[in-house]
Design a protein around this motif. Structure first.
Motif, PDB file in Angstrom:
ATOM      1  N   ASP A  72       0.808  -1.206   0.000  1.00  0.00           N
ATOM      2  CA  ASP A  72       0.000   0.000   0.000  1.00  0.00           C
ATOM      3  C   ASP A  72       0.849   1.267   0.000  1.00  0.00           C
ATOM      4  OD1 ASP A  72      -2.109  -1.712   0.116  1.00  0.00           O
ATOM      5  OD2 ASP A  72      -2.877  -1.048   2.054  1.00  0.00           O
ATOM      6  N   ALA A  73       1.997   1.237   0.642  1.00  0.00           N
ATOM      7  CA  ALA A  73       2.860   2.416   0.679  1.00  0.00           C
ATOM      8  C   ALA A  73       3.292   2.831  -0.719  1.00  0.00           C
ATOM      9  CB  ALA A  73       4.080   2.146   1.553  1.00  0.00           C
ATOM     10  N   ALA A  74       3.362   1.872  -1.646  1.00  0.00           N
ATOM     11  CA  ALA A  74       3.734   2.152  -3.032  1.00  0.00           C
ATOM     12  C   ALA A  74       2.525   2.393  -3.921  1.00  0.00           C
ATOM     13  CB  ALA A  74       4.561   0.994  -3.596  1.00  0.00           C
ATOM     14  N   GLY A  75       1.317   2.374  -3.343  1.00  0.00           N
ATOM     15  CA  GLY A  75       0.111   2.574  -4.142  1.00  0.00           C
ATOM     16  C   GLY A  75      -0.322   1.362  -4.924  1.00  0.00           C
ATOM     17  N   LEU A  76       0.097   0.171  -4.501  1.00  0.00           N
ATOM     18  CA  LEU A  76      -0.214  -1.056  -5.246  1.00  0.00           C
ATOM     19  C   LEU A  76      -1.558  -1.630  -4.801  1.00  0.00           C
ATOM     20  CD1 LEU A  76       3.365  -2.586  -5.217  1.00  0.00           C
ATOM     21  CD2 LEU A  76       2.091  -1.911  -7.257  1.00  0.00           C
ATOM     22  N   VAL A  77      -2.625  -0.968  -5.218  1.00  0.00           N
ATOM     23  CA  VAL A  77      -3.986  -1.396  -4.908  1.00  0.00           C
ATOM     24  C   VAL A  77      -4.789  -1.366  -6.198  1.00  0.00           C
ATOM     25  CG1 VAL A  77      -6.096  -0.878  -3.628  1.00  0.00           C
ATOM     26  CG2 VAL A  77      -3.880  -0.577  -2.525  1.00  0.00           C
ATOM     27  N   SER A  78      -5.584  -2.399  -6.444  1.00  0.00           N
ATOM     28  CA  SER A  78      -6.371  -2.488  -7.673  1.00  0.00           C
ATOM     29  C   SER A  78      -7.350  -1.324  -7.775  1.00  0.00           C
ATOM     30  CB  SER A  78      -7.157  -3.799  -7.703  1.00  0.00           C
ATOM     31  OG  SER A  78      -8.185  -3.734  -8.686  1.00  0.00           O
ATOM     32  N   PRO A  79      -7.396  -0.647  -8.923  1.00  0.00           N
ATOM     33  CA  PRO A  79      -8.332   0.458  -9.087  1.00  0.00           C
ATOM     34  C   PRO A  79      -9.769   0.009  -9.285  1.00  0.00           C
ATOM     35  CG  PRO A  79      -7.166   0.071 -11.120  1.00  0.00           C
ATOM     36  CD  PRO A  79      -6.534  -0.837 -10.099  1.00  0.00           C
ATOM     37  N   PHE A  80      -9.995  -1.277  -9.534  1.00  0.00           N
ATOM     38  CA  PHE A  80     -11.347  -1.760  -9.774  1.00  0.00           C
ATOM     39  C   PHE A  80     -11.896  -2.579  -8.616  1.00  0.00           C
ATOM     40  CE2 PHE A  80      -9.828  -0.929 -14.057  1.00  0.00           C
ATOM     41  CZ  PHE A  80     -10.901  -0.233 -14.589  1.00  0.00           C
ATOM     42  N   THR A  81     -11.039  -3.305  -7.923  1.00  0.00           N
ATOM     43  CA  THR A  81     -11.528  -4.224  -6.885  1.00  0.00           C
ATOM     44  C   THR A  81     -10.927  -3.957  -5.517  1.00  0.00           C
ATOM     45  OG1 THR A  81      -9.800  -5.878  -7.275  1.00  0.00           O
ATOM     46  CG2 THR A  81     -11.765  -6.008  -8.655  1.00  0.00           C
ATOM     47  N   GLY A  82      -9.939  -3.073  -5.428  1.00  0.00           N
ATOM     48  CA  GLY A  82      -9.312  -2.783  -4.146  1.00  0.00           C
ATOM     49  C   GLY A  82      -8.366  -3.866  -3.658  1.00  0.00           C
ATOM     50  N   GLU A  83      -8.111  -4.899  -4.452  1.00  0.00           N
ATOM     51  CA  GLU A  83      -7.242  -5.991  -4.019  1.00  0.00           C
ATOM     52  C   GLU A  83      -5.808  -5.499  -3.909  1.00  0.00           C
ATOM     53  OE1 GLU A  83      -4.741  -9.143  -3.584  1.00  0.00           O
ATOM     54  OE2 GLU A  83      -4.768  -8.307  -5.601  1.00  0.00           O
ATOM     55  N   GLY A  84      -5.135  -5.877  -2.817  1.00  0.00           N
ATOM     56  CA  GLY A  84      -3.781  -5.409  -2.642  1.00  0.00           C
ATOM     57  C   GLY A  84      -2.840  -6.387  -1.968  1.00  0.00           C
ATOM     58  N   ILE A  85      -3.373  -7.481  -1.378  1.00  0.00           N
ATOM     59  CA  ILE A  85      -2.511  -8.380  -0.619  1.00  0.00           C
ATOM     60  C   ILE A  85      -1.507  -9.085  -1.532  1.00  0.00           C
ATOM     61  CG2 ILE A  85      -2.447 -10.439   0.840  1.00  0.00           C
ATOM     62  CD1 ILE A  85      -5.093  -9.588   2.040  1.00  0.00           C
ATOM     63  N   SER A  86      -1.958  -9.549  -2.696  1.00  0.00           N
ATOM     64  CA  SER A  86      -1.021 -10.249  -3.586  1.00  0.00           C
ATOM     65  C   SER A  86       0.094  -9.312  -4.044  1.00  0.00           C
ATOM     66  CB  SER A  86      -1.756 -10.828  -4.800  1.00  0.00           C
ATOM     67  OG  SER A  86      -2.269  -9.798  -5.625  1.00  0.00           O
ATOM     68  N   PHE A  87      -0.260  -8.041  -4.314  1.00  0.00           N
ATOM     69  CA  PHE A  87       0.745  -7.084  -4.751  1.00  0.00           C
ATOM     70  C   PHE A  87       1.689  -6.732  -3.603  1.00  0.00           C
ATOM     71  CE2 PHE A  87      -3.238  -5.978  -7.130  1.00  0.00           C
ATOM     72  CZ  PHE A  87      -2.891  -6.676  -8.279  1.00  0.00           C
ATOM     73  N   ALA A  88       1.164  -6.713  -2.371  1.00  0.00           N
ATOM     74  CA  ALA A  88       2.027  -6.454  -1.220  1.00  0.00           C
ATOM     75  C   ALA A  88       3.030  -7.587  -1.044  1.00  0.00           C
ATOM     76  CB  ALA A  88       1.172  -6.290   0.038  1.00  0.00           C
ATOM     77  N   LEU A  89       2.555  -8.828  -1.114  1.00  0.00           N
ATOM     78  CA  LEU A  89       3.457  -9.970  -0.963  1.00  0.00           C
ATOM     79  C   LEU A  89       4.525  -9.964  -2.056  1.00  0.00           C
ATOM     80  CD1 LEU A  89       0.806 -12.739  -0.193  1.00  0.00           C
ATOM     81  CD2 LEU A  89       2.495 -11.857   1.431  1.00  0.00           C
ATOM     82  N   GLU A  90       4.087  -9.778  -3.287  1.00  0.00           N
ATOM     83  CA  GLU A  90       5.028  -9.821  -4.408  1.00  0.00           C
ATOM     84  C   GLU A  90       6.058  -8.698  -4.305  1.00  0.00           C
ATOM     85  OE1 GLU A  90       4.970 -10.138  -9.268  1.00  0.00           O
ATOM     86  OE2 GLU A  90       3.337  -9.098  -8.266  1.00  0.00           O
TER      87      GLU A  90
END
Length: 695
Positions: free
Chosen positions: A303-321
């Motif tokens: 989330d600190a890098a803004g890695l959150v889906s603009p359509f669904t709000g999903e962010g955990i997979s992007f945080a892990l990666e």
């Protein structure tokens, strides 16, 4: 009850290779990977664990695979498996997108953050990370040369921790990102989410359910927003909303309350539902920008890098990666450069390469959301190729296999696979560069997996394999491979425009047709730019192939636009021209093959293209289109004479393709091409002659 992750006080405070601030999924993943790599890492968090956090709790397939690599799946005892995503489009009904993986890993999960984060922290500690909970990072240490540590308050003491790398995993309101000047000055890229838990919800399916979009209090104005209903297990659901346009001044609490009230009155599953605990909220950042995800000595993740889906709000997979990628970058930098501040540039490039096409939309989310929603809304019931691809890429990117435009390709030999992967990465960079700014969602189609597990029969692959026949690595092969891929995408866009008077499907809308025409024109213009690098003769060949393709499409529409119709020779030649024959011919020539071999490769391309086209018609006939949708009433059955006729034609063209290869020198390239020319691989039938159900 999850046992709290242990808090450890180190024997000494110097010598940390990295300090990770924030012990959510991104921070814990970074600390875990660094510890596994043998690095001395400190992980800190302001809260004690277990602790709750406002989140949808949804884990996509990508997140599950990363958790499996970290070895924590067995510890997630409260997990609810899900098989995909259900998108409910306002006023348009719903569509289900399922994970389909033969190896059994194709599933997502719903895990409350109360459990997930504590499990991940324990995993990092078991790997060797030092964990301080109840600790607060107050400021970065450093100057013009970069960040060289962080000041931390812990147990009433203040520590100046000097380290070559600080990982900021401190969430959407990241204080460290703000101190480093990495926060966007534009507030419109920030949103807010609210969620609560409900029990006694009846009949929940094992799907992550997204409602797009929500409306304001008047129910007339669409907001850049979404709602969600995620099954937690035992009749409990995580219900929430996300809003990412503060300029509307919409109160997210009121939006949440209206969404819950609408579920209670219109959704039978919620008739007896009751809330469990209070509603909670959290900010959203959707402004991912590779240039803003680090400075020397500091890397932003999740989330600190803004890695959150603009359509669904999903962010955990992007945080892990992103946490794992940041850790790998830090380890590599320390091995190469010693103890100086870690350069974040390679990490930023990796993120850009992996997330291009999705987060560029999020980066300009408020400006582009309404356009994207208009197109998705207008084409939600339309299964034409362009619209089906856009729908999947925007709403279900985790289920969109990278690079799959046509049929899956057999695995090449290791040597050929190595060369193909290298060349396809270069082609992907060219494609990404020309579409990223204008039509970013198409970038993902140019991707290639590490192991080529989803390699597909796309024009670029045919060109590169044909070039391998001659053995010469021509410097223009990447540009021309990009040109033929763009030509195929442009053809899909052209196929997706409808004439209202002749339509047999959903009524066309201006948004859909305009989008298709704009995309086709744009992609063709870019394709010609790449083709022009090969000089006049290549441009002429490209133009001729495009002309044949357009003439074939016109004949197809004039003669018989229905599934199974339009199978004449001119139509088959048109379909094969730009996607199959042209790349085979150009590839052979670029590779230095002799003229008879080049002609044989071109003949092979025509025949395999015809087989593929007939396979597509067969799919449509039996209601198994690759682009989505379901079998319509009256779809042909396996004993239909038209099915038998098409099967015979597919086999005939596949045989001709194999015969054309007789003039091609033996080797891994010819072997791969020959394996494409077998019954089933053109996408129509399986090896036993049965119609394949391809979705």
């Amino acid at each position: 009850m999850v046992t709290p992750a242990p808090t450890l006080v180190p024997d000494r405070l110097d010598g940390f290779d990295a300090v990770v601030v924030g012990a959510g999924p991104g921070g814990a993943a970074a600390a875990y990977r660094l510890a596994v790599l043998g690095r001395r890492v400190l992980l800190i968090d302001r809260r004690e664990f277990p602790r709750d956090k406002c989140c949808g709790d949804g884990l996509t397939r990508s997140a599950v695979r990363l958790l499996a690599e970290m070895g924590v799946l067995d510890e997630l005892t409260g997990a609810q498996r899900v098989g995909g995503v259900r998108i409910r489009m306002r006023g348009r009904g719903s569509r289900d997108f399922h994970y389909e993986e033969p190896d059994g890993t194709g599933y997502g999960m719903v895990v409350p953050r109360l459990e997930l984060d504590a499990v991940l922290c324990r995993r990092a500690v078991r790997a060797g990370a030092v964990l301080w909970t109840g600790a607060r990072a107050t400021r970065l240490l450093g100057g013009a040369a970069g960040v060289h540590g962080v000041q931390v308050e812990y147990e009433g003491r203040r520590f100046a921790l000097r380290t070559p790398a600080v990982v900021a995993a401190d969430g959407a309101s990241s204080r460290l990102a703000h101190q480093a000047g990495l926060r966007s000055p534009d507030r419109e890229w920030t949103g807010f989410a609210a969620r609560g838990y409900f029990t006694e919800v009846a009949g929940l399916d094992e799907l992550l359910e997204i409602h797009l979009p929500l409306a304001d209090v008047t129910d007339r104005r669409v907001l850049p927003s979404y709602g969600w209903v995620f099954p937690v297990g035992d009749g409990t659901a995580n219900v929430g909303v996300g809003l990412f346009d503060p300029t509307h001044r919409e109160n997210v609490r009121l939006l949440y309350e209206r969404f819950v009230a609408e579920l209670a009155t219109t959704d039978h599953r919620f008739r007896a539902a009751r809330p469990v605990g209070p509603m909670t909220g959290a900010p959203l950042r959707l402004d991912f920008d590779p240039s803003r995800c680090g400075v020397p000595g500091l890397l932003l993740v999740g989330d600190a890098a803004g890695l959150v889906s603009p359509f669904t709000g999903e962010g955990i997979s992007f945080a892990l990666e992103s946490g794992l990628l940041a850790a790998d970058r830090i380890d590599t930098a320390l091995r190469r450069a010693g103890a100086g501040p870690v350069d974040p540039a390679p990490y930023a490039r990796q993120l850009a390469a992996r997330q291009s096409g999705y987060f560029e939309t999020g980066r300009y989310s408020v400006r582009r959301y309404l356009l994207a929603w208009r197109v998705l809304d207008a084409t939600f019931d339309d299964d034409r190729p362009l619209f089906a691809l856009c729908r999947r890429l925007a709403l279900f990117p985790d289920g969109a296999r990278a690079g799959v435009l046509l049929d899956p390709l057999p695995q090449p030999t290791p040597e050929l696979a190595r060369d193909l992967r290298r060349d396809l990465l270069a082609v992907g960079e060219l494609l990404a560069g020309c579409v990223r700014e204008d039509w970013p969602m198409f970038v993902r189609l140019a991707g290639v997996d590490e192991d080529l597990s989803t390699l597909s029969l796309r024009p670029a692959v045919l060109l590169l394999v044909a070039a391998a026949v001659g053995g010469r690595e021509h410097p223009l092969r990447h540009a021309l491979a990009a040109a033929v891929d763009l030509g195929l995408l442009a053809g899909l866009a052209v196929d997706s425009a409808r004439e209202e008077a002749r339509s047999t499907g959903p009524r066309p809308t201006p948004w859909g047709n305009r989008f298709a025409v704009l995309v086709a024109d744009f992609l063709l213009a870019r394709a010609y730019e790449f083709a022009a690098q090969g000089g006049g003769p290549v441009v002429a060949e490209f133009a001729e192939a495009l002309t044949v393709a357009c003439e074939g499409r016109a004949l197809e529409l004039r003669d018989d636009p229905s599934p199974g119709g339009g199978a004449g020779g001119a139509v088959l030649a048109g379909r094969a021209a730009i996607a199959f024959e042209l790349p085979c011919r150009l590839g052979g020539r670029l590779g230095g093959a002799r003229v008879p071999v080049v002609d044989a490769l071109a003949a092979y391309g025509r025949e395999i293209g015809a087989a593929h086209t007939l396979g597509e018609q067969l799919r449509d006939l039996v209601g198994a289109s690759r682009w989505g949708g379901s079998a319509q009433p009256g779809a042909a059955t396996h004993d239909d004479p038209r099915v038998a006729g098409l099967l015979g034609l597919v086999a005939e063209h596949a045989q001709r393709a194999r015969e054309a290869l007789r003039l091609v020198p033996a080797g891994p390239a010819r072997e791969l091409l020959a394996r494409l020319a077998t019954p089933g691989l053109p996408g129509a039938v399986d090896p036993d002659g049965r119609v394949m159900s391809v979705t």
